[in-house]
Every structure is written in structure tokens, then in C-alpha cells.
Design an enzyme around this catalytic site. Sequence first.
Site, PDB file in Angstrom:
ATOM      1  N   ARG A  85      -8.490   9.248   2.239  1.00 34.76           N
ATOM      2  CA  ARG A  85      -9.472   8.179   2.056  1.00 34.76           C
ATOM      3  C   ARG A  85     -10.177   7.859   3.363  1.00 34.76           C
ATOM      4  NH1 ARG A  85      -9.212   3.151   3.770  1.00 34.76           N
ATOM      5  NH2 ARG A  85      -6.966   3.263   4.128  1.00 34.76           N
ATOM      6  N   ARG A  86      -9.388   7.553   4.400  1.00 32.29           N
ATOM      7  CA  ARG A  86      -9.993   7.215   5.694  1.00 32.29           C
ATOM      8  C   ARG A  86     -10.829   8.378   6.237  1.00 32.29           C
ATOM      9  NH1 ARG A  86      -4.468   4.600   7.999  1.00 32.29           N
ATOM     10  NH2 ARG A  86      -4.885   2.400   7.589  1.00 32.29           N
ATOM     11  N   ARG A  91       2.132   6.610  17.076  1.00 29.00           N
ATOM     12  CA  ARG A  91       0.727   7.040  17.002  1.00 29.00           C
ATOM     13  C   ARG A  91      -0.032   6.679  18.278  1.00 29.00           C
ATOM     14  NH1 ARG A  91      -1.139   6.554  10.642  1.00 29.00           N
ATOM     15  NH2 ARG A  91       0.918   6.945   9.764  1.00 29.00           N
ATOM     16  N   ARG A  97       1.067  11.323  11.824  1.00 25.98           N
ATOM     17  CA  ARG A  97       2.146  10.601  11.144  1.00 25.98           C
ATOM     18  C   ARG A  97       2.958   9.852  12.188  1.00 25.98           C
ATOM     19  NH1 ARG A  97       4.841  12.155   6.726  1.00 25.98           N
ATOM     20  NH2 ARG A  97       5.858  10.139   7.083  1.00 25.98           N
ATOM     21  N   LYS A 118       0.824  -1.220   0.000  1.00 25.78           N
ATOM     22  CA  LYS A 118       0.000   0.000   0.000  1.00 25.78           C
ATOM     23  C   LYS A 118       0.860   1.272   0.000  1.00 25.78           C
ATOM     24  CE  LYS A 118      -0.773   0.475   5.020  1.00 25.78           C
ATOM     25  NZ  LYS A 118      -0.238   1.821   5.186  1.00 25.78           N
ATOM     26  N   ASP A 119       2.146   1.151   0.338  1.00 24.11           N
ATOM     27  CA  ASP A 119       3.045   2.309   0.353  1.00 24.11           C
ATOM     28  C   ASP A 119       3.756   2.518  -0.980  1.00 24.11           C
ATOM     29  OD1 ASP A 119       2.440   2.877   2.994  1.00 24.11           O
ATOM     30  OD2 ASP A 119       4.097   1.702   3.791  1.00 24.11           O
ATOM     31  N   CYS A 156      -0.861   9.378  -4.169  1.00 23.50           N
ATOM     32  CA  CYS A 156      -1.201   9.073  -2.784  1.00 23.50           C
ATOM     33  C   CYS A 156      -2.234  10.055  -2.228  1.00 23.50           C
ATOM     34  CB  CYS A 156       0.052   9.078  -1.908  1.00 23.50           C
ATOM     35  SG  CYS A 156       0.724  10.687  -1.684  1.00 23.50           S
TER      36      CYS A 156
END
Length: 302
Positions: free
Chosen positions: A130-131, A154, A148, A82-83, A241
Site C-alpha cells: 500500500r505505502r 528500522r 522489516r 492494523k496487524d 495483508c
Amino acid sequence: MKRDKIIVGSRGSKLALIYAEKVKNKLRDNCSSEIEIKPIITEGDVNQKDRLSEVGGKGLFSKKIESELLENKIDLAVHALKDMPGVETKGLNTNCFLERNYPNEILISKNNIKFNKLKSKSIIGTSSYRREYQLKNMRKDLSYKLIRGNVDTRIKKLNEGLYDAIILSKAGIDSLNLNQHITQEFSVEEIIPSAGQGVIAVQCRKNDDEICEILKKINHKATSICVTAERELLKTLEGDCNTPVGAISIIDGENVQLSVELFSVDGKNRYFFKDRKSLNLAKELGNEIGEVLKKKSKGSYK
């Protein structure tokens, strides 16, 4: 000629090195060479403050590793799929994928409060548009703020009171054995994840026949079919992205089904489409859904 040592390049984060170790174990089962993991610090690891789209996009996590691969300093590279940018870097192949981990999203909140029970104006930490847009569709009364850093960072920011809850992928939490922190799991129907989420990708040089042959042995066929559809979708959308899109494929008997959720760049409009094709037409499926959504959205996602 068989080489004595295979050097595996990886980001140096705790999670990335766990992923690299998984690849190392698979390689050990399929070749007799010594396997060495080389941690590489990427630009994305250095800049833990800004939104990725503002400082160069997803390539910040892969560009440095790919450079070392092209310069023959490493023999293969391990990435969280996904990155990775949707378009393959010239001279490199990403055709090997380990079996997909759980691709769904999870919530971690203070005092273990579930999403629907959070107080109005609670601050939700996420690094992805997106989220943010998906969650706003569920609750517009909450406040969404950029976060980030790696998973531990986090969670630390959450515990320090900077956020009331954070959204992360389950795959990372599982790999780090941090499941005790999970407040709530979302199904992939509730929140469609990022294309490639939960997948470890292994990349090599196109002209390295020995490594290409080894990687064929460790490639997980079902996962490969699914991500072929998801990656082709991204290529067709020609997004980056910044593009607020979720995509998830599942195999159902002899077919692969792809569900996609795309938002306009301001998050105000949502476009959804899903379809299925036979397993050997995964690439065509991704392309066709991409074309449908381009027309539906009239390019408003860029």
C-alpha cells in the site's frame, strides 16, 4: 465471580508493551483485580526478514496470542488493530478499542531531507505494498525496498546507510517518544493509512462475561464507530495483508465518513471512493464502499 487477577497477553516488543500498559491503566480504573501483562513471542516477531504476505500474513502477529486466549492462558489480548486479520477468530470478540492515536504516516530520512527533495533513485524502506504504491503515485523515480523489524531496528538500518528514508506510522513514533527523528508528516489526505492504523484493540473470549463487561467500560465509542466501517470494508473486499488498500474514517457531526484508496495487485491502477452515512450505519458504509470498489477494480487487487 470476580477474579483476583486479569492476565493481559501482548507481543513482547517495546511498542507492544507500551500499548499493553495503556490498556492495563484503563483496566485499573474500571476494576479492582490485579492486572498482569504477559509478553508473548509471535511468529511475526521471530521472522524479521521476509514480507509478511509471503510467510502467512497479518495473522503472524496475532495467532499465537489468540491461541493463548482460547486456551485460557490469558484473559484478554492487546493488539495493534492494523496487524489483525479482517475476519474475527471463532470464539473471540474484538469489540473494544482505545481512543485512536494519530493514524497518519511519517517520513524519516538521512540528513532530514523531505520527500519531494530526495534525490532520484533514493531507496525508501517500507514493509507494505500500500505505502509503496501510494508513494510511487507521488514519485516514480525513487526506489522502494522491503524493510522489516521494529521501529528502533528500522531507524538503525536507515542510519547504517541501507536506506535513504523510511516510512512509518506516527502512532508508533509518538508512543516510543522518537518524534525527534521525524523529517516530515503526511496528512491522511496525502497518504491514506492502513485500516485500523493508530488503534489499540482489546480482544477477549466471547463467553467471558466478566471481561466483556469490563471492556465495555473502556471502549472509546467514536473510535469504535470509525473502525467498524474500516473493518467491514476489509471483510467485504475479502483481501489479506497483501491487499494494497488504505482506509480512514472520520466523524463529522452526526455522520461517519470513510475514504478508501485501493490499488491493483501490480500497483498500476488506483481506485478511490469516499462516502458518508449516519453514525449508526458505519458497518453498512464499509460494506457499500467495499462493494463499489470490488466492481470498479473488477477484482484486480487480488
